[in-house]
Design a protein around this motif. Structure first.
Motif, mmCIF file in Angstrom:
data_model
loop_
_atom_site.group_PDB
_atom_site.id
_atom_site.type_symbol
_atom_site.label_atom_id
_atom_site.label_comp_id
_atom_site.label_asym_id
_atom_site.label_seq_id
_atom_site.Cartn_x
_atom_site.Cartn_y
_atom_site.Cartn_z
ATOM 1 N N UNK A 146 157.941 20.205 -6.983
ATOM 2 C CA UNK A 146 157.590 19.860 -5.604
ATOM 3 C C UNK A 146 158.781 19.288 -4.850
ATOM 4 N N UNK A 147 159.779 18.775 -5.564
ATOM 5 C CA UNK A 147 160.950 18.204 -4.900
ATOM 6 C C UNK A 147 161.826 19.275 -4.251
ATOM 7 N N UNK A 148 161.652 20.526 -4.649
ATOM 8 C CA UNK A 148 162.414 21.609 -4.022
ATOM 9 C C UNK A 148 161.503 22.633 -3.361
ATOM 10 N N UNK A 149 160.193 22.319 -3.284
ATOM 11 C CA UNK A 149 159.245 23.252 -2.659
ATOM 12 C C UNK A 149 159.471 23.299 -1.157
ATOM 13 N N UNK A 150 159.429 24.502 -0.597
ATOM 14 C CA UNK A 150 159.526 24.680 0.848
ATOM 15 C C UNK A 150 158.169 24.970 1.471
ATOM 16 N N UNK A 151 157.250 25.449 0.650
ATOM 17 C CA UNK A 151 155.906 25.772 1.119
ATOM 18 C C UNK A 151 154.914 25.296 0.064
ATOM 19 N N UNK A 152 153.645 25.460 0.349
ATOM 20 C CA UNK A 152 152.638 25.172 -0.657
ATOM 21 C C UNK A 152 152.781 26.156 -1.817
ATOM 22 N N UNK A 153 152.150 25.827 -2.954
ATOM 23 C CA UNK A 153 152.308 26.617 -4.171
ATOM 24 C C UNK A 153 150.963 27.135 -4.672
ATOM 25 N N UNK A 154 150.976 28.347 -5.231
ATOM 26 C CA UNK A 154 149.776 28.954 -5.802
ATOM 27 C C UNK A 154 150.205 29.885 -6.933
ATOM 28 N N UNK A 155 149.262 30.647 -7.476
ATOM 29 C CA UNK A 155 149.552 31.488 -8.645
ATOM 30 C C UNK A 155 149.554 32.977 -8.315
ATOM 31 N N UNK A 156 149.723 33.325 -7.052
ATOM 32 C CA UNK A 156 149.833 34.731 -6.687
ATOM 33 C C UNK A 156 148.592 35.520 -7.063
ATOM 34 N N UNK A 157 148.802 36.686 -7.683
ATOM 35 C CA UNK A 157 147.707 37.577 -8.056
ATOM 36 C C UNK A 157 147.275 37.403 -9.519
ATOM 37 N N UNK A 158 147.899 36.490 -10.249
ATOM 38 C CA UNK A 158 147.643 36.411 -11.685
ATOM 39 C C UNK A 158 146.182 36.125 -12.018
ATOM 40 N N UNK A 159 145.503 35.327 -11.203
ATOM 41 C CA UNK A 159 144.124 34.935 -11.522
ATOM 42 C C UNK A 159 143.148 35.320 -10.417
ATOM 43 N N UNK A 160 143.429 36.393 -9.732
ATOM 44 C CA UNK A 160 142.548 36.875 -8.680
ATOM 45 C C UNK A 160 143.326 37.180 -7.412
ATOM 46 N N UNK A 161 142.707 37.959 -6.527
ATOM 47 C CA UNK A 161 143.359 38.299 -5.268
ATOM 48 C C UNK A 161 143.474 37.064 -4.394
ATOM 49 N N UNK A 162 144.671 36.779 -3.866
ATOM 50 C CA UNK A 162 144.822 35.604 -3.000
ATOM 51 C C UNK A 162 143.892 35.662 -1.793
ATOM 52 N N UNK A 163 143.422 34.499 -1.380
ATOM 53 C CA UNK A 163 142.524 34.380 -0.237
ATOM 54 C C UNK A 163 143.265 33.718 0.919
ATOM 55 N N UNK A 164 142.503 33.329 1.954
ATOM 56 C CA UNK A 164 143.110 32.619 3.077
ATOM 57 C C UNK A 164 143.734 31.293 2.644
ATOM 58 N N UNK A 165 143.296 30.777 1.495
ATOM 59 C CA UNK A 165 143.867 29.520 1.004
ATOM 60 C C UNK A 165 145.285 29.693 0.476
ATOM 61 N N UNK A 166 145.685 30.935 0.243
ATOM 62 C CA UNK A 166 147.056 31.217 -0.203
ATOM 63 C C UNK A 166 147.912 31.759 0.943
ATOM 64 N N UNK A 167 147.455 31.537 2.163
ATOM 65 C CA UNK A 167 148.213 31.912 3.347
ATOM 66 C C UNK A 167 148.635 30.643 4.094
ATOM 67 N N UNK A 168 149.751 30.747 4.813
ATOM 68 C CA UNK A 168 150.236 29.610 5.583
ATOM 69 C C UNK A 168 149.767 29.725 7.026
ATOM 70 N N UNK A 169 148.675 29.078 7.328
ATOM 71 C CA UNK A 169 148.260 28.969 8.721
ATOM 72 C C UNK A 169 147.391 27.723 8.844
ATOM 73 N N UNK A 170 147.213 27.266 10.073
ATOM 74 C CA UNK A 170 146.464 26.034 10.268
ATOM 75 C C UNK A 170 147.295 24.830 9.872
ATOM 76 N N UNK A 171 146.627 23.735 9.554
ATOM 77 C CA UNK A 171 147.318 22.495 9.201
ATOM 78 C C UNK A 171 148.049 22.664 7.876
ATOM 79 N N UNK A 172 149.311 22.277 7.845
ATOM 80 C CA UNK A 172 150.115 22.394 6.637
ATOM 81 C C UNK A 172 149.952 21.160 5.745
ATOM 82 N N UNK A 173 150.001 21.368 4.450
ATOM 83 C CA UNK A 173 150.062 20.248 3.521
ATOM 84 C C UNK A 173 151.434 19.609 3.627
ATOM 85 N N UNK A 174 151.480 18.304 3.655
ATOM 86 C CA UNK A 174 152.754 17.595 3.755
ATOM 87 C C UNK A 174 153.460 17.621 2.413
#
Length: 413
Positions: free
Chosen positions: A298-326
């Motif tokens: 997390x000290x070098x993260x530029x965006x939020x983090x997820x697991x891509x397609x490994x455990x299912x098709x990404x949803x809107x929760x794996x997109x960057x829109x709306x309020x960003x996590x700090x």
């Protein structure tokens, strides 16, 4: 066909946009690095290597039992392939361990005109099933970088049915398009994403505007808010919490994205995945993903983090829109050049400004970390200074614990 398989230690494969990043990645634990040459790659703005730099990088890698691969994964148009045979022969003769290619024309040229140079299939070629891997094996390829759309269940199926080496992305930025094959940049900025010129149009901020004639445009959605209503941008990938799945399902090379990222990023991510892989291989039955590894990424993260397609098709929760996590932001501020054990004084090359009173963190290979406050520091003339504002300036300061050349320093923004 492969039916049984012993647990094999996977390779940690790090990005290296420059010779400096190559050395840093290997110093911090990467078993191999991938770089770009002066042609045929997809990162025209990265610090691509000359043959002389490649030779120096290969020599450094061999000293540390590491490998160097070259990405030559562009999609060629007519005429682009001219000179490719000579290019591949140069790579072979300089000691490159393999070339990563997606275009069948370049693959054919490499195999026929530069025999002895192994070819790996790029993720751009969208290999997503074992029949495809078997096809490329029959064409003479020994490794395939899977498409990023492959699930962990599919990885397991592929491994059960072929002995081709599997390379897969496990950390870094995700392209919004299928296997990275995108034409948004072509249409919106006249820069060909598949020939090295991607302008990352998917990362741009979009909105819906009213454009009255002769007046300034006016947002119809934001009303002063900063949240993004429209976005095509994916969050980044991190598989640090799933190392057992990665290794048990037979991925041979763990690929980290980021040839254009900083040495702060390269050193940190290489360090973390090296530690995690070593820990799992040492004692799989009692392996635990350490919180300090997650915190470190997390000290070098530029965006939020997820697991891509490994455990299912990404949803809107794996997109960057709306309020960003700090995300906590850390700034890379320097590197250790030397350390005097008698005086406990470290000599440091500045990379970003810092000053007396700052709380800083030292870190090095093998997860040696400690924090301290800068109480005093000196310039090259041994004069006491309050601030180090000039890029690459040399300073000295007392440190609380032993450090080594190549250790990095950062501070929280």
């Amino acid at each position: 066909m492969a039916t049984t398989r012993k647990l094999k230690r996977p390779e940690v494969l790090a990005p290296a946009g420059t010779l400096e990043k190559l050395k840093v990645a290997i110093h911090y634990g990467a078993d191999a690095v991938y770089i770009g040459g002066n042609a045929y790659g997809l990162r025209s703005r990265a610090g691509n290597f000359t043959y002389e730099q490649m030779a120096e990088g290969v020599a450094f890698a061999k000293e540390h039992n590491a490998k160097v691969y070259v990405a030559a994964n562009m999609v060629t148009h007519e005429g682009n392939q001219e000179g490719a045979g000579e290019f591949f022969r140069e790579l072979r003769d300089v000691g490159i361990s393999a070339v990563i290619v997606s275009d069948p024309a370049l693959i054919e040229i490499c195999i026929t005109e530069a025999p002895g140079l192994p070819v790996h299939l790029s993720t751009q070629a969208s290999a997503t099933n074992y029949e495809t891997l078997e096809f490329w094996k029959n064409e003479g390829l020994e490794r395939v970088v899977l498409g990023r759309e492959v699930s962990m269940e599919e990885v397991a199926e592929i491994r059960r049915n072929t002995d081709v080496e599997i390379e897969a992305f496990i950390h870094g930025a995700m392209c919004i398009s299928y296997s990275g094959r995108c034409t948004l940049s072509n249409h919106m900025s006249m820069r060909d994403a598949n020939r090295g010129g991607c302008s990352q149009s998917c990362r741009w901020k979009y909105d819906l505007y009213d454009l009255p004639f002769g007046e300034e445009r006016r947002s119809l959605t934001k009303n002063g808010e900063v949240a993004e209503e429209f976005s095509m941008s994916a969050v980044d990938m991190s598989m640090i919490e799933h190392i057992p799945d990665i290794i048990e399902n037979g991925i041979d090379s763990l690929k980290i994205e980021g040839r254009m990222k900083s040495i702060h990023y390269v050193s940190t991510v290489s360090n973390v995945y090296k530690a995690a892989v070593d820990s799992y291989m040492a004692d799989p039955e009692n392996y635990v993903c350490k919180q300090e590894w997650i915190d470190e990424l997390w000290k070098v993260a530029q965006r939020e983090l997820a697991t891509g397609f490994y455990y299912g098709t990404p949803t809107e929760n794996e997109q960057l829109f709306g309020a960003r996590r700090k995300i906590p932001e850390y700034k890379f501020i320097g590197e250790v050049l030397s350390y005097d054990e008698a005086t406990k004084i470290a000599t440091i090359r500045q990379r970003n400004a810092f000053e007396v009173g700052d709380e800083i963190e030292f870190y090095g290979p093998g997860f040696h970390h400690f924090e301290q406050k800068i109480e005093v520091m000196y310039n090259e003339d041994n004069e006491s200074i309050d601030r180090a504002p000039n890029a690459m300036m040399i300073v000295t300061m007392p440190v609380n614990e032993k450090v080594e050349p190549g250790d990095m320093i950062r501070k929280r923004k």
